[in-house]
Design a protein around this motif. Structure first.
Motif, short mmCIF file in Angstrom:
data_model
loop_
_atom_site.label_atom_id
_atom_site.label_comp_id
_atom_site.label_asym_id
_atom_site.label_seq_id
_atom_site.Cartn_x
_atom_site.Cartn_y
_atom_site.Cartn_z
N GLN A 73 -54.92 17.02 -60.40
CA GLN A 73 -55.80 15.91 -60.32
C GLN A 73 -55.41 14.82 -59.07
OE1 GLN A 73 -56.99 13.79 -63.69
NE2 GLN A 73 -59.03 13.90 -63.37
N ARG A 74 -54.13 14.44 -59.40
CA ARG A 74 -53.63 13.46 -58.27
C ARG A 74 -53.51 14.14 -56.87
NH1 ARG A 74 -52.15 8.09 -59.44
NH2 ARG A 74 -51.74 8.07 -61.60
N LEU A 75 -53.37 15.52 -56.69
CA LEU A 75 -53.45 16.08 -55.35
C LEU A 75 -54.89 16.33 -54.69
CD1 LEU A 75 -50.87 18.92 -56.12
CD2 LEU A 75 -50.54 16.81 -54.52
N ARG A 76 -55.88 15.64 -55.62
CA ARG A 76 -57.11 15.78 -54.86
C ARG A 76 -57.71 17.09 -55.09
NH1 ARG A 76 -56.31 11.11 -56.08
NH2 ARG A 76 -56.75 9.31 -54.61
N LEU A 77 -57.53 18.15 -55.92
CA LEU A 77 -58.13 19.46 -56.22
C LEU A 77 -59.65 18.99 -56.63
CD1 LEU A 77 -55.30 20.43 -55.74
CD2 LEU A 77 -55.78 22.32 -57.45
N PRO A 78 -60.49 19.90 -56.27
CA PRO A 78 -61.79 19.96 -56.95
C PRO A 78 -61.78 19.49 -58.45
CG PRO A 78 -61.66 21.84 -55.52
CD PRO A 78 -60.19 21.12 -55.41
#
Length: 254
Positions: free
Chosen positions: A140-145
């Motif tokens: 989530q922190r890595l901006r995955l969908p």
């Protein structure tokens, strides 16, 4: 999500590897896998270096070899496929221990086994040092969908619930004298699977309505502090950078 939810792949510890934020470890393992796949199959020594790098990570994380080896059973399909390639492969044949094997098949088998094994071990070490829920928060922190992360979170949370439901259904069948022995019992198993699906779907509907009534808007609140410092990123990058240096040297020598 339940904070006490753990997984059999995770091994509790308080090492440097365990303490690294998941958003640092995920890209590091992915980059390592890419470098391994891009390495020429003829560079035998490079794969040995990769294995030593993973052994060093396991030693720092205090993950014993037995723990890793037991969980490498997931690689069995790759091993079976790789072993079959020299036998069914076409082209030039070579004699190995009295067997006529395909030369191209042998190279392909080595390529698959070496790279798949290194990738599996790296993934096992990641799972052994990172709690599943924390790993998803890192994604989530890595901006995955967001949708994919939420689906994975709910799957992780309710997988054991569904498995427990399946076990209760099996116990209920056996308490009534039913034991599946051959294909004639498949209709009963199929009906049980259908009932399990309906129960799981209805449970999902109830959970969704309950969450909406509590203000759910499509994302779960993140209460964990998963900030990553420059030092954490530098530490996590040691593995892929060392692998990249090895790969560059192997490319220059081939």
């Amino acid at each position: 999500m339940g904070a006490g939810h753990t997984h059999q792949l995770y091994r509790r510890g308080d090492t440097v590897i365990h303490r690294l934020p998941p958003q640092c470890k995920l890209p590091a393992v992915a980059a390592f896998a890419v470098v391994v796949v891009a390495t020429p199959r003829e560079a035998f020594w490079a794969f040995g270096v990769y294995a030593l790098l993973l052994a060093a990570v396991a030693a720092v994380a205090r993950v014993p070899a037995r723990f890793v080896l037991r969980r490498m059973v997931i690689e069995v399909p790759f091993v079976i496929f790789a072993v079959a390639l020299p036998i069914i492969g076409l082209g030039e044949r070579v004699e190995v221990l009295g067997l006529s094997l395909s030369s191209a098949g042998l190279w392909s088998a080595w390529n698959i086994l070496a790279k798949a094994t290194l990738g599996v071990v790296a993934s096992i070490l990641l799972a052994a040092t990172t709690e599943p829920r924390t790993m998803l928060l890192g994604a989530q922190r890595l901006r995955l969908p967001q949708t994919l992360v939420q689906i994975a979170m709910f799957m992780l949370r309710y997988m054991d619930v569904i498995l427990d439901e399946m076990r209760r259904m099996r116990v209920a069948r056996e308490a009534r004298g039913f034991v599946a022995r051959d294909v004639r019992h498949l209709p009963v198993i199929a009906k049980s699977a259908g009932a399990l699906f309906i129960r799981s779907y209805e449970r999902g509907e109830r959970v969704h309505l309950a969450m909406l009534s509590r203000g759910y808007t499509g994302s779960m609140p993140v209460i964990d502090n998963l900030r990553a410092s420059a030092r954490s990123w530098a530490t996590a990058s040691l593995l892929p950078m060392a692998a990249l240096a090895t790969a560059v040297l192997s490319w220059s020598l081939t």
